[in-house]
Scaffold this motif. Structure first.
Motif, mmCIF file in Angstrom:
data_model
loop_
_atom_site.group_PDB
_atom_site.id
_atom_site.type_symbol
_atom_site.label_atom_id
_atom_site.label_comp_id
_atom_site.label_asym_id
_atom_site.label_seq_id
_atom_site.Cartn_x
_atom_site.Cartn_y
_atom_site.Cartn_z
ATOM 1 N N THR A 65 0.825 -1.200 0.000
ATOM 2 C CA THR A 65 0.000 0.000 0.000
ATOM 3 C C THR A 65 0.861 1.253 0.000
ATOM 4 O OG1 THR A 65 -1.824 -1.089 1.156
ATOM 5 C CG2 THR A 65 -1.715 1.316 1.314
ATOM 6 N N ILE A 66 0.438 2.248 -0.784
ATOM 7 C CA ILE A 66 0.977 3.596 -0.717
ATOM 8 C C ILE A 66 -0.190 4.540 -0.478
ATOM 9 C CG2 ILE A 66 2.109 5.465 -1.989
ATOM 10 C CD1 ILE A 66 3.691 3.372 -3.519
ATOM 11 N N VAL A 67 -0.064 5.390 0.522
ATOM 12 C CA VAL A 67 -1.074 6.402 0.833
ATOM 13 C C VAL A 67 -0.608 7.734 0.251
ATOM 14 C CG1 VAL A 67 -2.259 7.659 2.678
ATOM 15 C CG2 VAL A 67 -1.772 5.201 2.935
ATOM 16 N N MET A 68 -1.503 8.450 -0.400
ATOM 17 C CA MET A 68 -1.097 9.681 -1.085
ATOM 18 C C MET A 68 -2.117 10.785 -0.917
ATOM 19 S SD MET A 68 -0.010 10.109 -5.085
ATOM 20 C CE MET A 68 0.742 11.617 -5.701
ATOM 21 N N THR A 69 -1.655 11.968 -0.545
ATOM 22 C CA THR A 69 -2.487 13.164 -0.575
ATOM 23 C C THR A 69 -2.127 13.967 -1.821
ATOM 24 O OG1 THR A 69 -0.968 14.678 0.612
ATOM 25 C CG2 THR A 69 -2.381 13.237 1.950
ATOM 26 N N ALA A 81 1.633 11.803 -11.063
ATOM 27 C CA ALA A 81 2.450 10.865 -10.283
ATOM 28 C C ALA A 81 1.648 9.619 -9.923
ATOM 29 C CB ALA A 81 2.963 11.547 -9.016
ATOM 30 N N ALA A 82 0.384 9.801 -9.525
ATOM 31 C CA ALA A 82 -0.453 8.651 -9.169
ATOM 32 C C ALA A 82 -0.612 7.712 -10.361
ATOM 33 C CB ALA A 82 -1.819 9.134 -8.683
ATOM 34 N N GLU A 83 -0.865 8.273 -11.534
ATOM 35 C CA GLU A 83 -1.012 7.448 -12.730
ATOM 36 C C GLU A 83 0.283 6.708 -13.039
ATOM 37 O OE1 GLU A 83 -2.190 10.378 -15.542
ATOM 38 O OE2 GLU A 83 -4.294 10.406 -14.895
ATOM 39 N N GLN A 84 1.409 7.386 -12.887
ATOM 40 C CA GLN A 84 2.705 6.766 -13.151
ATOM 41 C C GLN A 84 2.993 5.640 -12.162
ATOM 42 O OE1 GLN A 84 5.677 7.679 -15.158
ATOM 43 N NE2 GLN A 84 4.229 8.640 -16.549
ATOM 44 N N ILE A 85 2.707 5.886 -10.896
ATOM 45 C CA ILE A 85 2.945 4.870 -9.863
ATOM 46 C C ILE A 85 2.155 3.605 -10.170
ATOM 47 C CG2 ILE A 85 2.503 4.301 -7.431
ATOM 48 C CD1 ILE A 85 3.145 7.317 -6.843
#
Length: 306
Positions: free
Chosen positions: A3-7, A17-21
């Motif tokens: 899991t990675i949590v992101m704001t 960045a979210a799409e790339q991750i």
């Protein structure tokens, strides 16, 4: 899976960045933290193609709301609904047109969102991380305070006691846009101080890194500015990406993903300037201030970590 949590994943460099991750790391379950119901729509959009994405609602200006969100994530991790936690990305940031905007807790909102919300997430999730893990906090080269780094658009930081910075009216003429921008650059300096403290205090295997995307025109960072300033930021300044003075949103988002995924190697406590580990400002290395910011942040969030 992990899991990675992101704001700050709903727009700008965070969305990219979210799409790339998700594209580059198919074993990630991304938990996006967003305000109100926007997170549900965001997670639905990001999950297209079979990616694992879920959302948690939070108003980052409210420490109570942050606690509720972090507690939900903790519970989902403990119950096995989420795979082991390997990352936290504090990418959300805000800049106001004054230094008088207060959130529900009475705290100055720039400092609350850019510094304290991240700290509360880190502290509440700290014992849920599975090493190796990486915490990435998005900062800004405005903390240097010189023309080379801020192009004359944002005043440099004006450091005061962090207890003062957490309250409204910390700067002269606090009702002006200049004070709001000063609050922004000062909050980013405080965020770097905390990254240095995380490197000292967090358990081995949980790294903390500050990421500077450079000047990225065309984002919604100045969404609270006056109409003329918003027009300049969104329509005029984006032409600067054709020069070395600015970073495009796409490039900045890709570079943020590089830091989060470890493609950009950076030891704990590092300052990553776009794609390279670099030195942050001379002012940003001050153990006394770093400890002071930690102590203030701990005192402010104390009632939310019981």
């Amino acid at each position: 899976m992990h899991t990675i949590v992101m704001t700050g994943a709903s727009r700008g460099i965070g969305r990219i960045a979210a799409e790339q991750i998700l594209r580059r790391s198919p074993d990630v379950h991304l938990v996006v933290v967003a305000r109100g119901t926007s997170g549900a729509q965001l997670s639905e959009e990001l999950s297209a193609g079979g990616h694992k994405v879920s959302s948690v609602s939070a108003d980052l200006a409210s420490l109570e709301s942050v606690r509720t969100a972090a507690t939900e994530i903790r519970d989902r991790l403990a119950g096995g609904d989420l795979p082991p936690l390997r990352g936290f990305v504090g990418n959300a940031g805000i800049q106001y047109t004054n230094a008088l905007t207060a959130g529900p807790d009475g705290l100055e909102s720039t400092f609350a969102i850019n510094v304290l919300a991240n700290h509360l997430f880190v502290r509440l999730l700290e014992d849920r991380f599975t090493a190796p893990a990486r915490i990435v906090i998005t900062v800004s080269d405005t903390h240097f305070g010189d023309f080379r780094h801020n192009l004359g658009m944002v005043p440099g930081p004006v450091w005061q006691s962090s207890d003062v910075l957490a309250r409204i009216g910390a700067f002269p003429q606090s009702d002006t846009a200049t004070a709001g921008r000063t609050a922004y650059s000062t909050s980013k300096l405080a965020a770097i101080y905390l990254v240095h403290e995380y490197a000292r205090r967090l358990p081995t295997g949980i790294d903390a890194v500050a990421y500077n995307p450079g000047f990225v025109p065309g984002t919604d960072l100045a969404r609270n500015a006056d109409p003329v300033s918003r027009f300049v930021m969104r329509r005029v300044l984006p032409t600067m990406i054709l020069t070395p003075l600015a970073t495009s949103r796409r490039a900045a988002g890709r570079l943020l993903a590089d830091v989060v995924l470890g493609t950009t190697e950076a030891p704990t406590g590092s300052y990553v300037d776009r794609q390279h580990v670099a030195r942050s400002s001379k002012e940003s290395y001050d153990p006394q201030r770093e400890a002071e910011v930690w102590d203030t942040a701990e005192r402010v969030i104390a009632e939310y970590v019981d």
